[in-house]
Scaffold this motif. Structure first.
Motif, PDB file in Angstrom:
ATOM      1  N   GLN A 133       0.824  -1.208   0.000  1.00  0.00           N
ATOM      2  CA  GLN A 133       0.000   0.000   0.000  1.00  0.00           C
ATOM      3  C   GLN A 133       0.869   1.273   0.000  1.00  0.00           C
ATOM      4  O   GLN A 133       0.558   2.248  -0.658  1.00  0.00           O
ATOM      5  CB  GLN A 133      -0.876  -0.046   1.260  1.00  0.00           C
ATOM      6  CG  GLN A 133      -1.742   1.136   1.488  1.00  0.00           C
ATOM      7  CD  GLN A 133      -2.507   0.964   2.811  1.00  0.00           C
ATOM      8  OE1 GLN A 133      -2.598  -0.126   3.365  1.00  0.00           O
ATOM      9  NE2 GLN A 133      -3.036   2.050   3.304  1.00  0.00           N
ATOM     10  N   GLU A 185      -3.566  -4.050  -0.730  1.00  0.00           N
ATOM     11  CA  GLU A 185      -4.291  -2.776  -0.758  1.00  0.00           C
ATOM     12  C   GLU A 185      -3.556  -1.733  -1.597  1.00  0.00           C
ATOM     13  O   GLU A 185      -3.248  -0.634  -1.108  1.00  0.00           O
ATOM     14  CB  GLU A 185      -4.526  -2.271   0.668  1.00  0.00           C
ATOM     15  CG  GLU A 185      -5.292  -3.283   1.504  1.00  0.00           C
ATOM     16  CD  GLU A 185      -6.060  -2.653   2.659  1.00  0.00           C
ATOM     17  OE1 GLU A 185      -6.402  -1.470   2.571  1.00  0.00           O
ATOM     18  OE2 GLU A 185      -6.338  -3.384   3.621  1.00  0.00           O
ATOM     19  N   SER A 204      -5.167   1.915  -1.759  1.00  0.00           N
ATOM     20  CA  SER A 204      -5.640   2.603  -0.551  1.00  0.00           C
ATOM     21  C   SER A 204      -5.037   3.977  -0.328  1.00  0.00           C
ATOM     22  O   SER A 204      -5.652   4.818   0.320  1.00  0.00           O
ATOM     23  CB  SER A 204      -5.376   1.744   0.679  1.00  0.00           C
ATOM     24  OG  SER A 204      -6.113   0.571   0.569  1.00  0.00           O
ATOM     25  N   ARG A 243      -6.838   6.053  -8.346  1.00  0.00           N
ATOM     26  CA  ARG A 243      -7.341   4.709  -8.020  1.00  0.00           C
ATOM     27  C   ARG A 243      -7.934   4.073  -9.283  1.00  0.00           C
ATOM     28  O   ARG A 243      -7.663   2.923  -9.604  1.00  0.00           O
ATOM     29  CB  ARG A 243      -8.402   4.837  -6.930  1.00  0.00           C
ATOM     30  CG  ARG A 243      -8.820   3.532  -6.343  1.00  0.00           C
ATOM     31  CD  ARG A 243      -9.717   3.740  -5.166  1.00  0.00           C
ATOM     32  NE  ARG A 243      -9.062   4.578  -4.148  1.00  0.00           N
ATOM     33  CZ  ARG A 243      -9.629   5.005  -3.043  1.00  0.00           C
ATOM     34  NH1 ARG A 243     -10.875   4.703  -2.795  1.00  0.00           N
ATOM     35  NH2 ARG A 243      -8.958   5.733  -2.181  1.00  0.00           N
ATOM     36  N   HIS A 269     -10.177  -3.683   0.600  1.00  0.00           N
ATOM     37  CA  HIS A 269     -11.248  -3.613   1.593  1.00  0.00           C
ATOM     38  C   HIS A 269     -12.511  -2.968   1.043  1.00  0.00           C
ATOM     39  O   HIS A 269     -13.478  -2.791   1.762  1.00  0.00           O
ATOM     40  CB  HIS A 269     -10.765  -2.950   2.889  1.00  0.00           C
ATOM     41  CG  HIS A 269     -10.384  -1.517   2.721  1.00  0.00           C
ATOM     42  ND1 HIS A 269      -9.092  -1.085   2.771  1.00  0.00           N
ATOM     43  CD2 HIS A 269     -11.126  -0.428   2.474  1.00  0.00           C
ATOM     44  CE1 HIS A 269      -9.047   0.215   2.569  1.00  0.00           C
ATOM     45  NE2 HIS A 269     -10.273   0.637   2.371  1.00  0.00           N
ATOM     46  N   ASP A 270     -12.488  -2.634  -0.253  1.00  0.00           N
ATOM     47  CA  ASP A 270     -13.675  -2.051  -0.882  1.00  0.00           C
ATOM     48  C   ASP A 270     -14.331  -3.151  -1.724  1.00  0.00           C
ATOM     49  O   ASP A 270     -13.725  -3.684  -2.653  1.00  0.00           O
ATOM     50  CB  ASP A 270     -13.209  -0.880  -1.758  1.00  0.00           C
ATOM     51  CG  ASP A 270     -14.368  -0.210  -2.459  1.00  0.00           C
ATOM     52  OD1 ASP A 270     -14.681   0.920  -2.120  1.00  0.00           O
ATOM     53  OD2 ASP A 270     -14.971  -0.838  -3.364  1.00  0.00           O
TER      54      ASP A 270
END
Ligand SMILES: Nc1ncnc2c1ncn2[C@@H]1O[C@H](COP(=O)(O)OP(=O)(O)OP(=O)(O)O)[C@@H](O)[C@H]1O
Length: 208
Positions: A83, A158, A161, A168, A191-192
């Protein structure tokens, strides 16, 4: 061929367990914070040792507690992308990328610096210091370094993130290209839920 994973690890108060098989393409690990998603990536990479289980990637056994197999990190061929990028701030883009190339055994190299630059659109950045790059540019360089290290699979923790909405979207498009054009199994932590559903052929839930 993808991942064949069956691991358990006691970590502090938590017991982390993951069991799944994927045919290839992009497999996402999804679950609540602290469930152990990053720990699973670390076990595949060889940075954490499972208490018990088996890790097979692309048909290669990387860990098997029953058979006493534990392939060292540098021989696993896992390209790990974080990340927070974890680039070398004192090196320019070319030298960050070449770090990956130098890590790879010559017979494991399957992509060149020029090909990585074309694939990721970073040819114009080669002489730039990484601290002067945008988040999206840094993530491209981190992916390039991972590919150049002779990766036989990609572990993406991630990777979206730290990015704003526009970057993104840009990096998601790039990950879709990697998924579709390279024949590398990809293990992806996100996490989305919408992001994970868009990218993944298979979603594995890791429970706390
Ligand atoms: N260095 C450590 N020592 C002991 N326990 C740890 C350590 N790092 C993480 N843990 C514990 O291991 C469990 C799994 O952590 P992990 O970071 O793998 O979860 P995660 O699902 O990736 O979480 P997140 O979505 O918040 O990144 C948690 O209970 C965490 O507290």
């Amino acid at each position: 061929m993808g991942f064949d994973i069956d691991v358990t690890l006691r970590r502090g108060e938590a017991t982390i367990a993951a069991q799944f098989t994927s045919a290839g393409g992009l497999t996402a690990l999804f679950g609540p914070s602290g469930a152990g998603k990053t720990s699973v990536l670390d076990m595949v990479a060889g940075l954490l040792r499972p208490d018990a289980g088996r890790i097979v990637v692309g048909g290669r056994v990387l860990f098997d507690s029953a058979a006493g197999v534990d392939v060292p990190v540098q021989a696993r061929g896992c390209g790990y992308v974080f990340q927070d990028y974890r680039l070398f701030p004192h090196l320019n883009v070319r030298h960050n990328l070449l770090y990956g190339w130098q890590l790879a055994a010559p017979d494991q190299r399957w992509i060149t610096l020029d090909e990585v630059c074309d694939l990721l659109g970073i040819g114009a950045l080669l002489t730039r210091r990484v601290r002067h790059l945008s988040g999206g540019e840094k993530q491209r360089v981190a992916i390039g370094r991972a590919l150049l290290s002779g990766a036989r699979c990609l572990l993406l923790d991630e990777p979206l993130s730290s990015l704003d909405a526009a970057r993104r979207e840009e990096i998601m498009g790039l990950i879709e290209r990697l998924r579709d054009e390279l024949r590398l199994p990809i293990l992806y932590v996100g996490h989305d839920r919408a992001e994970v559903d868009r990218l993944a052929g298979q979603v594995v839930t890791i429970r706390a």
